[in-house]
Motif scaffolding. Sequence first.
Motif, short mmCIF file in Angstrom:
data_model
loop_
_atom_site.label_atom_id
_atom_site.label_comp_id
_atom_site.label_asym_id
_atom_site.label_seq_id
_atom_site.Cartn_x
_atom_site.Cartn_y
_atom_site.Cartn_z
N GLU A 81 67.59 8.34 -44.23
CA GLU A 81 68.97 8.77 -44.47
C GLU A 81 69.71 7.80 -45.38
N GLY A 82 69.02 7.39 -46.44
CA GLY A 82 69.66 6.57 -47.47
C GLY A 82 69.84 5.11 -47.11
N LYS A 83 69.22 4.64 -46.01
CA LYS A 83 69.34 3.24 -45.60
C LYS A 83 67.96 2.68 -45.26
N ILE A 84 67.80 1.37 -45.50
CA ILE A 84 66.56 0.72 -45.11
C ILE A 84 66.52 0.67 -43.59
N GLU A 85 65.50 1.25 -43.02
CA GLU A 85 65.42 1.40 -41.57
C GLU A 85 64.88 0.13 -40.90
N GLY A 86 65.43 -0.16 -39.73
CA GLY A 86 64.90 -1.24 -38.90
C GLY A 86 65.50 -2.61 -39.14
N LEU A 87 66.54 -2.69 -39.95
CA LEU A 87 67.17 -3.98 -40.21
C LEU A 87 68.24 -4.28 -39.16
N PRO A 88 68.48 -5.56 -38.85
CA PRO A 88 69.59 -5.91 -37.97
C PRO A 88 70.91 -5.39 -38.54
N SER A 89 71.81 -5.02 -37.66
CA SER A 89 73.07 -4.39 -38.10
C SER A 89 73.95 -5.33 -38.91
N LYS A 106 56.54 1.59 -48.40
CA LYS A 106 57.24 2.70 -47.73
C LYS A 106 56.83 2.84 -46.26
N ALA A 107 56.36 1.74 -45.69
CA ALA A 107 55.83 1.78 -44.33
C ALA A 107 56.85 1.26 -43.32
N LYS A 108 56.84 1.84 -42.13
CA LYS A 108 57.81 1.50 -41.10
C LYS A 108 57.57 0.11 -40.51
N VAL A 109 56.31 -0.23 -40.25
CA VAL A 109 56.01 -1.50 -39.58
C VAL A 109 56.39 -2.71 -40.43
N PRO A 110 55.92 -2.82 -41.69
CA PRO A 110 56.31 -4.01 -42.47
C PRO A 110 57.81 -4.12 -42.69
N THR A 111 58.49 -2.96 -42.81
CA THR A 111 59.94 -3.00 -42.97
C THR A 111 60.62 -3.51 -41.70
N ALA A 112 60.17 -3.01 -40.56
CA ALA A 112 60.76 -3.43 -39.29
C ALA A 112 60.46 -4.89 -38.99
#
Length: 352
Positions: free
Chosen positions: A100-108, A71-77
Amino acid sequence: MHVFATQQKLQLTREPVIMNNMQTSTLKPNKNLSNNNSTNSQQANFHHDFQWNVSYNINEKIKILQINLQKAKVPTAMLATTAKQLNPDIILVQESYVLEGKIEGLPSFWKSWLSKNNKAGIIALPSCNNPVFLFSSNEIVAIKIQANSSPFTIISSYSSPYSAIEHNLDETHQLIHSLQGEDFLLGADLNAHSQTWGYSNTDTRGEKVSDFISSINGRLLNTKDAPPTFIQRDSKGWPDLSIASSSVLAVNSDWQVLDNIESYSDHKIISITINKDQHILKYNRFKTIFGGHKKFSTILKSKAHSILKRISDTVHPEDIDDLTVFIQQELNFACRKAYKLKKTSTTPTISW
């Protein structure tokens, strides 16, 4: 074309000849397709002086990564950076950073799906072949992709060590049962201990997971001697499991823990490469938009007598295939004389 329709006494089984204002296609009977070609090689089928369809096998590799992101921002990004290095088609994630219901930091241009509690996720990169959302429940999510012209289900699952594991396993079992024998791959962090996948002990959750794997006739890809998939301070574990639908799929899968690749998480990245032979049929298409119809008709009319005679002389069922080849040879000859050959890509037919 009416010369063929007048012959009612024979019921010919053959692939259709497709003609419209854009292109013409001719397909040769399947009995002449060659399935014995080596990996990534092509071998054309020929009948006398006429080139027919090209039939060959390619070795399709599906590369899948699996990781718990805590649930961490850095490894996800950092998944985008990892993907550039490892070139996966699909990433199975548990406990990703969700906003907001989406995996954050992924390419569009990446596609992603989540379980209802946002704890299990699947990410499809552009190289993934036709990903389609299939199912989502509280702790699992599933998609279908196309592999070897057949449906292949990818499942991601997460069960907290503080929750009852039975509900997760029951839902997963129901989903797999609904696939009716189709191939699947399950990537899950079930927080279960078993000596089968690396722990020194087997707990109650581990026993239930082992029983679950047996009940679905699954094959565990994890190996006993694999490095731990989880390392934190002085503790380590093997909670991340990869399960294939059959022994055939397991044999054709390469599974490893990438302990030399930075994951930016306490969990290590798991790499799964699935090797599936894919049969490709590439058939001739002709450009008809620029004319040539009159020439095609003239050539075909000149062949009408011999075609009708060949049909009349065919009396034995075993000769029908040869007759079909003969008719399509004449059609192919007329098309090649009248039209230019159109270049086409080899796109396997989706069977679901």
